[in-house]
Write an enzyme that holds these catalytic residues in place. Structure first.
Site, PDB file in Angstrom:
ATOM      1  N   GLY A  21     -11.191 115.464   3.796  1.00 41.72           N
ATOM      2  CA  GLY A  21     -12.779 115.772   3.411  1.00 41.72           C
ATOM      3  C   GLY A  21     -13.276 116.767   4.464  1.00 41.72           C
ATOM      4  O   GLY A  21     -14.685 116.555   4.615  1.00 41.72           O
ATOM      5  N   SER A  22     -12.698 117.526   5.537  1.00 42.23           N
ATOM      6  CA  SER A  22     -13.652 118.375   6.388  1.00 42.23           C
ATOM      7  C   SER A  22     -14.413 119.190   5.499  1.00 42.23           C
ATOM      8  O   SER A  22     -15.509 119.676   6.110  1.00 42.23           O
ATOM      9  CB  SER A  22     -12.665 118.784   7.488  1.00 42.23           C
ATOM     10  OG  SER A  22     -11.611 119.937   6.797  1.00 42.23           O
ATOM     11  N   ASN A  23     -13.951 119.803   4.426  1.00 44.73           N
ATOM     12  CA  ASN A  23     -14.593 120.961   3.479  1.00 44.73           C
ATOM     13  C   ASN A  23     -15.716 120.198   2.951  1.00 44.73           C
ATOM     14  O   ASN A  23     -16.642 120.808   2.609  1.00 44.73           O
ATOM     15  CB  ASN A  23     -13.612 121.700   2.630  1.00 44.73           C
ATOM     16  CG  ASN A  23     -12.679 122.545   3.303  1.00 44.73           C
ATOM     17  OD1 ASN A  23     -13.317 123.627   3.623  1.00 44.73           O
ATOM     18  ND2 ASN A  23     -11.442 122.295   3.611  1.00 44.73           N
ATOM     19  N   LYS A  74      -4.420 111.237 -17.849  1.00 40.64           N
ATOM     20  CA  LYS A  74      -5.431 112.025 -17.145  1.00 40.64           C
ATOM     21  C   LYS A  74      -6.663 112.177 -18.110  1.00 40.64           C
ATOM     22  O   LYS A  74      -7.759 112.165 -17.502  1.00 40.64           O
ATOM     23  CB  LYS A  74      -4.659 113.334 -17.078  1.00 40.64           C
ATOM     24  CG  LYS A  74      -5.651 114.436 -16.271  1.00 40.64           C
ATOM     25  CD  LYS A  74      -4.972 115.781 -15.862  1.00 40.64           C
ATOM     26  CE  LYS A  74      -3.919 115.645 -14.715  1.00 40.64           C
ATOM     27  NZ  LYS A  74      -3.726 116.471 -13.931  1.00 40.64           N
ATOM     28  N   MET A  99      -5.747 116.632  -4.742  1.00 40.40           N
ATOM     29  CA  MET A  99      -4.368 116.887  -4.669  1.00 40.40           C
ATOM     30  C   MET A  99      -3.943 116.716  -6.337  1.00 40.40           C
ATOM     31  O   MET A  99      -2.883 115.914  -6.449  1.00 40.40           O
ATOM     32  CB  MET A  99      -3.626 116.077  -3.941  1.00 40.40           C
ATOM     33  CG  MET A  99      -4.030 116.468  -2.488  1.00 40.40           C
ATOM     34  SD  MET A  99      -3.875 118.348  -2.102  1.00 40.40           S
ATOM     35  CE  MET A  99      -1.954 118.431  -2.030  1.00 40.40           C
ATOM     36  N   ARG A 100      -4.572 117.059  -7.434  1.00 39.60           N
ATOM     37  CA  ARG A 100      -4.403 116.894  -8.613  1.00 39.60           C
ATOM     38  C   ARG A 100      -4.596 118.096  -9.597  1.00 39.60           C
ATOM     39  O   ARG A 100      -5.678 118.757  -9.154  1.00 39.60           O
ATOM     40  CB  ARG A 100      -5.400 115.799  -9.165  1.00 39.60           C
ATOM     41  CG  ARG A 100      -4.528 114.455  -9.375  1.00 39.60           C
ATOM     42  CD  ARG A 100      -5.582 113.291  -9.706  1.00 39.60           C
ATOM     43  NE  ARG A 100      -4.919 112.222  -8.922  1.00 39.60           N
ATOM     44  CZ  ARG A 100      -3.883 111.691  -9.452  1.00 39.60           C
ATOM     45  NH1 ARG A 100      -3.071 112.072 -10.344  1.00 39.60           N
ATOM     46  NH2 ARG A 100      -3.465 110.941  -8.767  1.00 39.60           N
ATOM     47  N   ILE A 102      -6.239 120.018 -12.421  1.00 36.71           N
ATOM     48  CA  ILE A 102      -7.434 119.650 -13.386  1.00 36.71           C
ATOM     49  C   ILE A 102      -6.576 119.838 -14.833  1.00 36.71           C
ATOM     50  O   ILE A 102      -6.250 120.781 -15.161  1.00 36.71           O
ATOM     51  CB  ILE A 102      -8.623 120.838 -13.024  1.00 36.71           C
ATOM     52  CG1 ILE A 102      -8.963 120.578 -11.628  1.00 36.71           C
ATOM     53  CG2 ILE A 102      -9.622 120.651 -14.207  1.00 36.71           C
ATOM     54  CD1 ILE A 102      -9.978 119.261 -11.343  1.00 36.71           C
ATOM     55  N   ASN A 116     -12.085 126.339  -6.298  1.00 32.89           N
ATOM     56  CA  ASN A 116     -11.026 125.506  -5.266  1.00 32.89           C
ATOM     57  C   ASN A 116     -10.915 126.385  -4.172  1.00 32.89           C
ATOM     58  O   ASN A 116     -10.967 127.585  -4.232  1.00 32.89           O
ATOM     59  CB  ASN A 116      -9.809 125.496  -5.937  1.00 32.89           C
ATOM     60  CG  ASN A 116      -8.605 124.853  -5.260  1.00 32.89           C
ATOM     61  OD1 ASN A 116      -8.956 123.871  -4.740  1.00 32.89           O
ATOM     62  ND2 ASN A 116      -7.458 125.277  -5.282  1.00 32.89           N
ATOM     63  N   HIS A 118      -8.063 127.370  -1.178  1.00 26.95           N
ATOM     64  CA  HIS A 118      -6.479 127.342  -1.020  1.00 26.95           C
ATOM     65  C   HIS A 118      -6.310 127.914   0.174  1.00 26.95           C
ATOM     66  O   HIS A 118      -6.700 129.121   0.452  1.00 26.95           O
ATOM     67  CB  HIS A 118      -5.979 128.032  -2.046  1.00 26.95           C
ATOM     68  CG  HIS A 118      -4.229 127.879  -2.218  1.00 26.95           C
ATOM     69  ND1 HIS A 118      -3.682 126.790  -2.431  1.00 26.95           N
ATOM     70  CD2 HIS A 118      -3.429 128.672  -1.654  1.00 26.95           C
ATOM     71  CE1 HIS A 118      -2.520 126.940  -2.460  1.00 26.95           C
ATOM     72  NE2 HIS A 118      -2.187 128.081  -1.739  1.00 26.95           N
TER      73      HIS A 118
HETATM   74  C1  GRF Z   1      -7.745 122.407   2.846  1.00 27.69           C
HETATM   75  O1  GRF Z   1      -6.594 122.931   3.771  1.00 27.69           O
HETATM   76  C2  GRF Z   1      -7.605 123.378   1.493  1.00 27.69           C
HETATM   77  O2  GRF Z   1      -7.194 124.403   1.792  1.00 27.69           O
HETATM   78  C3  GRF Z   1      -6.863 122.444   0.732  1.00 27.69           C
HETATM   79  O3  GRF Z   1      -6.509 121.261   1.156  1.00 27.69           O
HETATM   80  C4  GRF Z   1      -7.264 120.993   2.349  1.00 27.69           C
HETATM   81  C5  GRF Z   1      -8.145 120.017   2.454  1.00 27.69           C
HETATM   82  O4  GRF Z   1      -8.750 119.716   3.635  1.00 27.69           O
HETATM   83  N1  GRF Z   1      -6.876 122.786  -0.546  1.00 27.69           N
HETATM   84  P1  GRF Z   1      -9.973 118.988   4.059  1.00 27.69           P
HETATM   85  O5  GRF Z   1      -9.638 117.478   3.148  1.00 27.69           O
HETATM   86  O6  GRF Z   1     -11.230 119.555   3.508  1.00 27.69           O
HETATM   87  O7  GRF Z   1     -10.091 118.585   5.548  1.00 27.69           O
END
Ligand code: GRF
Length: 198
Positions: A21-23, A74, A99-100, A102, A116, A118
């Site tokens: 969840g760093s993003n 789903k 990690m799913r 949509i 998203n 990536h």
């Molecule tokens: C990121 O590297 C993103 O590009 C990918 O999943 C990762 C998520 O990282 N889709 P975080 O959980 O936000 O740290």
């Protein structure tokens, strides 16, 4: 206003995450300190116990945590999620390590409002092992992509990309460099999208 997060001028973001969840944190911080004129009204997480849930607690973000195995399909859990998005008046859904894939229900109800991030320069290296595959190929220019989500895997129209040079063979290092870029790019891209520039 009593019901202050409902359908007023400020944009409402939902973040979907399965892991660290760093993003999510980058987006929530930008909302908290005013870099984004928005708020994270919901974190959706399909992994009870995921690290992101502790981050959400620190920011006071409401969470919807679910175990997909407790639903029969789903469509069933996506209906519950879409109902929550509706009730929070969500304007945009940010996938951030969710990690799913949509499915039909969310695409039917939120298509055109889901983005998203990536860790590759799409359309190269789609899927869950993008960085490892890029290192394996000996790639010299890496990058990050933010794109609209459609029914294809990592194939929707590209909104933003940022590249960086790396001439080594350590996927963990590529991830580290890439994540710093991801956090900035996600916030900058959201700022543009929410202000109608993109
Ligand atoms: C990121 O590297 C993103 O590009 C990918 O999943 C990762 C998520 O990282 N889709 P975080 O959980 O936000 O740290």
């Amino acid at each position: 206003m009593s019901d202050d997060h409902h359908c007023n001028y400020m944009k409402n973001i939902a973040v979907f995450a399965s892991g660290s969840g760093s993003n999510y944190e980058a987006i929530a911080s930008a909302c908290a300190d005013g870099r984004l004129d928005a708020r994270v009204v919901l974190l959706v997480c399909d992994k009870p116990g995921a690290f992101v849930l502790g981050r959400a607690a620190r920011f006071g973000t409401p969470v919807f945590v679910f175990d997909p195995h407790t639903y029969s399909s789903k469509s069933e859990f996506e209906t519950v999620i879409a109902d929550r998005l509706d009730s929070e008046c969500v304007d945009i859904v940010c996938l951030a390590g969710y990690m799913r894939i949509i499915g039909d229900v969310l695409l039917a109800r939120y298509g055109g409002r889901i983005i998203n991030i990536h860790p590759s320069l799409l359309p190269a290296f789609k899927g869950a092992h993008a960085v490892e595959q890029a290192v394996e190929y000996g790639v010299k220019v890496y990058g990050i992509t933010i794109h609209w989500v459609d029914e294809s895997l990592d194939g929707g129209r590209i909104i933003a990309q940022r590249s960086f040079d790396y001439d080594g063979d350590d996927p963990a290092e590529v991830h580290r460099i890439g994540q710093v870029i991801e956090h900035r790019l996600y916030v900058e891209t959201l700022a543009k999208l929410l202000s109608g520039e993109s």
